[in-house]
Write a protein that holds these residues in place. Sequence first.
Motif, short mmCIF file in Angstrom:
data_model
loop_
_atom_site.label_atom_id
_atom_site.label_comp_id
_atom_site.label_asym_id
_atom_site.label_seq_id
_atom_site.Cartn_x
_atom_site.Cartn_y
_atom_site.Cartn_z
N CYS A 89 0.83 -1.22 0.00
CA CYS A 89 0.00 0.00 0.00
C CYS A 89 0.85 1.26 0.00
O CYS A 89 0.57 2.20 -0.74
CB CYS A 89 -0.93 0.01 1.21
SG CYS A 89 -2.35 -1.06 1.02
N TRP A 92 2.41 1.71 -3.41
CA TRP A 92 1.44 2.18 -4.39
C TRP A 92 1.12 3.66 -4.18
O TRP A 92 1.11 4.44 -5.13
CB TRP A 92 0.15 1.36 -4.33
CG TRP A 92 -0.84 1.86 -5.31
CD1 TRP A 92 -0.94 1.53 -6.63
CD2 TRP A 92 -1.84 2.85 -5.08
NE1 TRP A 92 -1.93 2.24 -7.22
CE2 TRP A 92 -2.50 3.06 -6.30
CE3 TRP A 92 -2.24 3.58 -3.96
CZ2 TRP A 92 -3.55 3.97 -6.43
CZ3 TRP A 92 -3.28 4.48 -4.09
CH2 TRP A 92 -3.92 4.66 -5.32
N THR A 93 0.87 4.06 -2.95
CA THR A 93 0.51 5.46 -2.70
C THR A 93 1.67 6.39 -2.96
O THR A 93 1.47 7.55 -3.30
CB THR A 93 -0.03 5.66 -1.26
OG1 THR A 93 0.92 5.17 -0.32
CG2 THR A 93 -1.36 4.97 -1.07
N ALA A 99 -2.33 10.71 -4.45
CA ALA A 99 -3.52 9.87 -4.35
C ALA A 99 -4.00 9.71 -2.92
O ALA A 99 -5.20 9.63 -2.66
CB ALA A 99 -3.28 8.50 -4.97
N ILE A 100 -3.07 9.70 -1.97
CA ILE A 100 -3.46 9.48 -0.59
C ILE A 100 -4.35 10.60 -0.08
O ILE A 100 -5.28 10.37 0.69
CB ILE A 100 -2.22 9.26 0.32
CG1 ILE A 100 -2.63 8.59 1.62
CG2 ILE A 100 -1.47 10.53 0.55
CD1 ILE A 100 -3.06 7.17 1.48
N MET A 103 -7.73 9.84 -1.39
CA MET A 103 -8.30 8.70 -0.68
C MET A 103 -8.84 9.11 0.69
O MET A 103 -9.93 8.71 1.07
CB MET A 103 -7.24 7.60 -0.54
CG MET A 103 -6.84 6.97 -1.85
SD MET A 103 -5.34 5.97 -1.75
CE MET A 103 -5.87 4.64 -0.67
N CYS A 118 -12.41 3.09 -1.55
CA CYS A 118 -11.54 3.40 -0.41
C CYS A 118 -11.99 2.68 0.85
O CYS A 118 -11.17 2.16 1.62
CB CYS A 118 -11.51 4.91 -0.16
SG CYS A 118 -10.61 5.83 -1.42
N ALA A 152 -0.85 6.58 5.00
CA ALA A 152 -0.81 7.95 4.47
C ALA A 152 0.46 8.67 4.91
O ALA A 152 1.13 9.33 4.12
CB ALA A 152 -2.04 8.72 4.92
N ALA A 155 3.45 7.19 3.09
CA ALA A 155 3.43 7.61 1.69
C ALA A 155 3.91 9.06 1.57
O ALA A 155 4.67 9.39 0.66
CB ALA A 155 2.03 7.46 1.10
#
Length: 188
Positions: A89, A92-93, A99-100, A103, A118, A152, A155
């Motif tokens: 995760c 990816w973020t 993107a986070i 989300m 989400c 989050a 990321a």
Amino acid sequence: MRADARKNRDHLLAAAGTAITEQGVDVSMRDIARRADVGLATLLRHFPTREALLDALLRTSFEVLTAKADTLEKSSSPGDALAAWLRDCVAWTTEFRGAITLMAAALEDTESALHASCVTLRAAGARLLTRAQDVGAARTDIDGADVFALVAALAWLGDQPSLAPRADHLFDVVAGTILTAPGRANPA
């Protein structure tokens, strides 16, 4: 959907994914269309708004991450499954810059096109966390919302040029704080 329409849509999503990876989620729709070698009107015909485009692009990734949670749940120990899923995760973020933030907002906005995806993704992480907690492999004073917040935060760290070299180390620190050895008291 016709095969040619599906092919065009997939091409637009691939171009959008590359553009977001390079420039972040605020990349202009015009830049995405240019990258896909189509006119803006063609992009807008498939995706009339930025949110519709992001929903289509991110939903696919969320489905992959959710499926990964299911696979890990069946194939790995609870602690290993949670750690591997968290790493995926965060990766990816970090790859889809910005993107986070979308989300986090979508989780609170039930009208958002991204809301359901989400919520499903967060539930997958919560399920892995609960499984790890049930066997004493994860601390019990956190929940799925906390796991999402930690993803989050990690990321964000990876997205900061001055902190990116430390991101893997800091992931290990955070994962080590979440995960406990079976039978060991949970850290407070």
